[in-house]
Design a protein around this motif. Structure first.
Motif, PDB file in Angstrom:
ATOM      1  N   SER A   1      11.978  33.670  -8.042  1.00 55.79           N
ATOM      2  CA  SER A   1      12.525  34.400  -6.882  1.00 55.79           C
ATOM      3  C   SER A   1      12.520  33.506  -5.648  1.00 55.79           C
ATOM      4  O   SER A   1      13.480  33.483  -4.881  1.00 55.79           O
ATOM      5  N   ILE A   2      11.426  32.777  -5.471  1.00 56.19           N
ATOM      6  CA  ILE A   2      11.310  31.906  -4.291  1.00 56.19           C
ATOM      7  C   ILE A   2      12.338  30.777  -4.384  1.00 56.19           C
ATOM      8  O   ILE A   2      13.058  30.482  -3.430  1.00 56.19           O
TER       9      ILE A   2
ATOM     10  N   VAL B   1       9.342  40.559  -1.829  1.00 56.35           N
ATOM     11  CA  VAL B   1       8.157  40.541  -2.705  1.00 56.35           C
ATOM     12  C   VAL B   1       7.363  41.827  -2.482  1.00 56.35           C
ATOM     13  O   VAL B   1       6.879  42.082  -1.374  1.00 56.35           O
ATOM     14  N   GLY B   2       7.236  42.623  -3.538  1.00 58.55           N
ATOM     15  CA  GLY B   2       6.521  43.901  -3.437  1.00 58.55           C
ATOM     16  C   GLY B   2       7.526  45.037  -3.408  1.00 58.55           C
ATOM     17  O   GLY B   2       8.239  45.208  -2.421  1.00 58.55           O
ATOM     18  N   MET B   3       7.628  45.782  -4.527  1.00 57.01           N
ATOM     19  CA  MET B   3       8.596  46.886  -4.606  1.00 57.01           C
ATOM     20  C   MET B   3       7.924  48.231  -4.365  1.00 57.01           C
ATOM     21  O   MET B   3       8.171  49.216  -5.043  1.00 57.01           O
ATOM     22  N   GLY B   4       7.051  48.282  -3.367  1.00 60.98           N
ATOM     23  CA  GLY B   4       6.480  49.552  -2.928  1.00 60.98           C
ATOM     24  C   GLY B   4       7.485  50.211  -1.994  1.00 60.98           C
ATOM     25  O   GLY B   4       8.684  49.895  -2.017  1.00 60.98           O
TER      26      GLY B   4
ATOM     27  N   MET C   1      11.147  41.581  -6.232  1.00 64.43           N
ATOM     28  CA  MET C   1      10.110  41.019  -7.092  1.00 64.43           C
ATOM     29  C   MET C   1       8.853  41.905  -7.058  1.00 64.43           C
ATOM     30  O   MET C   1       8.442  42.368  -5.993  1.00 64.43           O
ATOM     31  N   ASP C   2       8.289  42.147  -8.218  1.00 64.36           N
ATOM     32  CA  ASP C   2       7.022  42.888  -8.299  1.00 64.36           C
ATOM     33  C   ASP C   2       6.327  42.458  -9.585  1.00 64.36           C
ATOM     34  O   ASP C   2       6.975  42.021 -10.534  1.00 64.36           O
ATOM     35  N   LYS C   3       5.001  42.598  -9.595  1.00 65.53           N
ATOM     36  CA  LYS C   3       4.245  42.233 -10.807  1.00 65.53           C
ATOM     37  C   LYS C   3       4.335  43.316 -11.875  1.00 65.53           C
ATOM     38  O   LYS C   3       4.141  43.059 -13.048  1.00 65.53           O
TER      39      LYS C   3
ATOM     40  N   THR D   1      12.822  41.276 -10.800  1.00 62.80           N
ATOM     41  CA  THR D   1      12.101  40.338 -11.668  1.00 62.80           C
ATOM     42  C   THR D   1      10.605  40.374 -11.353  1.00 62.80           C
ATOM     43  O   THR D   1      10.204  40.785 -10.253  1.00 62.80           O
ATOM     44  N   ASN D   2       9.811  39.895 -12.314  1.00 65.93           N
ATOM     45  CA  ASN D   2       8.383  39.723 -12.020  1.00 65.93           C
ATOM     46  C   ASN D   2       8.048  38.234 -11.860  1.00 65.93           C
ATOM     47  O   ASN D   2       6.881  37.863 -11.780  1.00 65.93           O
TER      48      ASN D   2
END
Ligand code: UDX
Length: 441
Positions: free
Chosen positions: A74-75, A7-10, A30-32, A68-69
């Motif tokens: 994802s969970i 979670v978080g594609m930084g 996953m990222d928003k 995906t967002n």
């Protein structure tokens, strides 16, 4: 193979996702940010990091990776969920953990089977406990999950190598199940694996970054002393580094540390210690020394040119270090702002960080221009300031540079040029931690 969700594609999240996919795991990123996801799904990395594009294309081609967002989905699809969201600086240096909390609440609403939730973001010790409490409160007492801490020690510019060949792996776990799952995930790694409780793992990460930053500020303090007594910082730190108890790494004096981690983490660690009633003077001083570095570069420019106003300054290096396009907390960016504030006319250049710098500095107006090459930047300049240790800056044709400049002044913020050679060409050269007059004699 475990099914993973990151979670978080930084920075940390993307490198983690791609490396786990390379190791044969099924990974959902996953990222928003749908714009970011579109680029990633097309095989285009969202920032520059050596080797990232190959790894991304490879993961997509082999169908080991998807983006995906949809956090809930994802969970639902995953056994292990890595939390890699941002923890930006909040009030009084304390990190803003709202993104971590938001992910914890979403996880609570989607626990269809046992999940292992793993913190990778740098967080204060005790955060995993908070995540656990939040999930229990929002998801109910009988939900099945564990929260673990598996801090990353990736450096930008060498993140993939750091991930795949780490010095150590730290697994902070509270249960046997979490320990077995994480050990299995890292089974192919050939390095020490330290298994601890969760709070200890969280603290190892913060303490590592604070200690490395302390080494750098210490070297910068000694550099200032060198300038006053006529010693040479490069040799002083070599002398220190041969002592195996000290080590030579992270003792390069220069423009001060930047990037998304050290400045934020030192402040956060100090804030955490302060809040616990522990004297945090040491950490605050590390931060203060670092904040002062830009003033000391300006002072060097003034030593040469007397007054900054209306002087043309060529500034090479906008990324916070080489091999990255990241400009967060970059000393080069801070110096541009300070010089423009003082009325200088700045022409800057960086091999990778130009686009990021342009959008960051667009409000500075006429005092600043972006050159297409280093030679264009130095044209008619009164001084050249080197802020990032890009190898291409060492390889410039300095005879040509001298002909192009109005006055031949070089301020070398990274001590990357051979002072004697540069002076032979007729430059007024000033590095860090080495008094000009004393060095020449
Ligand atoms: C750092 C940590 O090294 C890494 O373990 C953690 O996971 C994230 O933070 P990063 O910020 O990518 O990595 O860069 P790093 O190579 O550590 O450099 C940080 C800053 O310190 C840069 O601005 C660099 O130029 C500066 N630095 C580093 C020095 O000024 N002197 C040195 O001797 C080393």
């Amino acid at each position: 193979m475990a099914r993973l969700c990151v979670v978080g594609m930084g920075y940390v999240g993307l490198v983690t996702a791609l490396c786990f996919a390379k190791l044969g795991n099924d990974v959902i990123g996953m990222d928003k940010d749908t714009e970011k996801l579109k680029l990633l799904s097309e095989g285009s990395p969202t920032f520059y990091e050596p080797g990232l594009d190959e790894l991304l294309r490879d993961g997509l081609d082999k169908s080991m990776l998807s983006f995906t967002n949809d956090l809930n989905w994802s969970i639902d699809q995953s056994d292990i969920i890595f939390i890699c969201v941002g923890t930006p600086p909040g009030e009084n240096g304390q990190p803003d953990l709202s993104q971590v909390e938001e992910v914890a609440r979403s996880i609570a609403g989607n626990l269809n089977s046992y999940k292992l939730i793993v913190e990778k973001s740098t967080v204060p010790a005790g955060t995993a406990e908070r995540v656990k409490q939040t999930i229990k409160l929002s998801g109910g007492e009988d939900v099945l999950f564990d929260v673990a801490s598996n801090p990353e020690f990736l450096r930008e510019g060498s993140a993939i190598a750091d991930f795949l060949c780490p010095d150590r792996i730290v697994l902070g776990v509270d249960t046997r199940r979490a320990r077995i799952m994480l050990k299995e995930l890292y089974r192919d790694f050939d390095c020490p694996v330290l298994i601890t409780d969760v709070a200890t793992a969280e603290l190892i990460k913060h303490a590592s970054n604070a200690f490395l930053a302390t080494k750098i500020s210490f070297a910068n303090l000694v550099a200032d002393i060198c300038e006053k007594v006529g010693a040479n910082i490069n040799l002083v730190v070599d002398g220190l580094g041969f002592d195996r108890r000290i080590g030579r790494e992270f003792l390069n004096a220069g423009t001060g540390y930047g990037g998304s981690c050290f400045p934020k983490d030192v402040k956060a660690f100090a804030a955490m210690a302060g809040a616990l009633g522990i004297n945090n003077t040491l950490l605050k001083e590390v931060d203060r020394i670092n904040e002062d570095r830009i003033c000391s570069i300006v002072k060097k420019i003034e030593d040469a040119l007397w007054i900054c106003k209306n002087k043309r300054i060529a500034l090479l290096g906008l990324a916070f270090k080489c091999n990255t396009d990241d400009i967060r907390e970059s000393p080069g960016i801070k110096l541009v702002r300070e010089l423009v504030r003082k009325g200088s006319i700045v022409a800057c250049y960086d091999p990778k960080a130009m686009d990021n710098a342009k959008s960051e500095l667009k409000s500075l107006g006429d005092g600043l221009s972006f050159a297409e090459t280093p030679y264009i930047a130095v044209n008619e300049a009164d001084a050249l300031v080197l802020m990032t240790e890009w190898p291409e800056f060492v390889q410039l044709d300095y005879s040509r540079v001298k002909k192009l400049m109005r006055t031949p002044v070089i301020i070398d913020g990274r001590n990357m040029l051979q002072a004697i050679e540069i002076e032979k060409l007729g430059f007024w050269y000033s590095g860090i931690g080495c008094h000009r007059e004393n060095r020449k004699s």
